[in-house]
Design an enzyme around this catalytic site. Sequence first.
Site, PDB file in Angstrom:
ATOM      1  N   LYS A   1      15.822  21.702 -11.476  1.00 59.47           N
ATOM      2  CA  LYS A   1      15.172  20.445 -11.812  1.00 59.47           C
ATOM      3  C   LYS A   1      16.062  19.461 -12.559  1.00 59.47           C
ATOM      4  O   LYS A   1      16.836  19.831 -13.430  1.00 59.47           O
ATOM      5  CB  LYS A   1      13.936  20.709 -12.682  1.00 59.47           C
ATOM      6  CG  LYS A   1      12.876  21.502 -11.982  1.00 59.47           C
ATOM      7  CD  LYS A   1      12.016  20.633 -11.109  1.00 59.47           C
ATOM      8  CE  LYS A   1      10.933  20.015 -11.963  1.00 59.47           C
ATOM      9  NZ  LYS A   1      10.019  19.253 -11.121  1.00 59.47           N
TER      10      LYS A   1
ATOM     11  N   SER B   1      14.555  21.521 -16.645  1.00 57.23           N
ATOM     12  CA  SER B   1      13.367  22.326 -16.900  1.00 57.23           C
ATOM     13  C   SER B   1      13.820  23.642 -17.513  1.00 57.23           C
ATOM     14  O   SER B   1      14.880  24.170 -17.156  1.00 57.23           O
ATOM     15  CB  SER B   1      12.635  22.585 -15.585  1.00 57.23           C
ATOM     16  OG  SER B   1      11.860  23.759 -15.686  1.00 57.23           O
TER      17      SER B   1
ATOM     18  N   HIS C   1       0.829  -1.224   0.000  1.00 53.86           N
ATOM     19  CA  HIS C   1       0.000   0.000   0.000  1.00 53.86           C
ATOM     20  C   HIS C   1       0.859   1.267   0.000  1.00 53.86           C
ATOM     21  O   HIS C   1       0.430   2.305   0.494  1.00 53.86           O
ATOM     22  CB  HIS C   1      -0.944   0.037   1.203  1.00 53.86           C
ATOM     23  CG  HIS C   1      -1.663  -1.254   1.437  1.00 53.86           C
ATOM     24  ND1 HIS C   1      -2.884  -1.540   0.871  1.00 53.86           N
ATOM     25  CD2 HIS C   1      -1.303  -2.353   2.150  1.00 53.86           C
ATOM     26  CE1 HIS C   1      -3.267  -2.764   1.246  1.00 53.86           C
ATOM     27  NE2 HIS C   1      -2.314  -3.280   2.013  1.00 53.86           N
TER      28      HIS C   1
ATOM     29  N   GLU D   1       9.495   8.304 -17.021  1.00 59.45           N
ATOM     30  CA  GLU D   1       8.154   8.872 -17.244  1.00 59.45           C
ATOM     31  C   GLU D   1       7.638   8.565 -18.643  1.00 59.45           C
ATOM     32  O   GLU D   1       6.479   8.212 -18.845  1.00 59.45           O
ATOM     33  CB  GLU D   1       8.175  10.389 -17.027  1.00 59.45           C
ATOM     34  CG  GLU D   1       8.265  10.771 -15.571  1.00 59.45           C
ATOM     35  CD  GLU D   1       8.414  12.285 -15.400  1.00 59.45           C
ATOM     36  OE1 GLU D   1       7.495  12.886 -14.855  1.00 59.45           O
ATOM     37  OE2 GLU D   1       9.436  12.841 -15.828  1.00 59.45           O
TER      38      GLU D   1
END
Length: 478
Positions: free
Chosen positions: A289, A283, A162, A296
């Site tokens: 970043k 970024s 979980h 992804e």
Amino acid sequence: MQDQDKTSKLWGGRFNEPTDAFVQRFTASVDFDRRLYAHDIEGSLAHASMLCRCHILSQQELEKIRTGLEEIRQEIESGNFAWSLELEDVHMNIEARLTEKIGITGKKLHTGRSRNDQVATDIRLYLRQQIDIICAEITRLQLGLVELASAEADTIMPGFTHLQTAQPVSFGHHLLAWSAMLDRDYGRLRDCRRRMNQSPLGAAALAGTTYPIDRHYTAELLGFDMPTENSLDSVSDRDFAIEFCAAASLVMTHLSRFSEELVLWTSAQFNFVRLPDRFCTGSSIMPQKKNPDVPELVRGKAGRVSGHLLSLLMLMKAQPLAYNKDNQEDKEPLFDAVDTVRDSLKAYADMVPNISANREVMYQAARRGFATATDLADYLVRKGTAFRDAHEVVGKAVAFGVEQGRDLSELSLEELQAFSSAIDEDVFKALSLEGSIAARNHIGGTAPAQVRAAVDQSLHRLRQRGQKLAHQAARVPE
Ligand code: ARG
């Protein structure tokens, strides 16, 4: 008599007017099926050899066809082949060029054959080769995982259920879980390859052919295990493409789960692992970043492969026997599924050996979240408490720890003994992370000794597999 000049098509005999310009574009497949050119030529060479062996073509005619097709292969590979939309597909482009080069003999190549069995053969040859490449990439990725697992067998991290801290595990053990998924993917792809490795050549349009052909010979020349059984099924079956997309969807599902964890773990909040800069991007506005773009994107691409699986299932579901033009729609989903799974596996196989673990961060994370609570319960069971009672006792100890902001291992012996008189000095061994993972010492467990044994076994299997693939690749013409 119809006028031959009304249409220049190879099939134009019975037509009275040229194809509508839009319909021509709408029905053509050459823009995408030209990627089958090498397999189309390979299939034609085998077909022509068979025709000669069966005395349907002369040796001289066969030689002309061979030379012509080899020249065409070179023209295509050097970018000197003029693909024509008017010629509809890869098959007719190559055949027309052959006739242009060698004259009437070129027109004999299609004896005893149809584009229906031709394309069914081409796709199988193409997919078989791609499956071998994909299987080699899966193996390379697994080797990377297993080698990393070997280096990280003693690294302790929290294991989750979980997404809540559950019990400590070895990071090596976690890496081997990913490899276990890929083992099944490999098996599924081999299975798909085995079932599809039959030659449809000779089924012709749908019913077979009137010439005295030898289907076993073409099957053998093309490295198929045998000819397909039924001509109607041969030209219309696309099960193998569906099976491949199903297997590929699972590969992508696994890579996507893997990606999800990497995205979480590279975040500042987890900070469990680092990916090398060359696998990340920045970024354009936020200078700090470093985004995990590869994981992804792979996670994102998983959806498209499952989409292709569904496209192919829907493509086939209402088709009567035998060939229908619908089948031309099999190619784009299949090609894109192949490209996507190949590229995703390549990215992962390149990236995985370069993942570095922030061992101390993982260790400290495992110390939080009462990861050894089950170990305390098991300890009490060993001291004679029934498991359900032990569970209750530990639950109370955890509640106390939560209130105090301290882990179970940080409570004093006296504090622990307040929950059960069965607790002794030796409890701290059970409560340590190292003791917790070492205690799960059975096949498939997370004890570092088991992880090392699993690594050895995997390496042995993967190396054997690598040898088999290399042997097979030597037989598969590019
Ligand atoms: N381009 C076609 C396909 O991909 C080749 C087979 C065409 N056969 C036919 N009878 N029109 O399926």
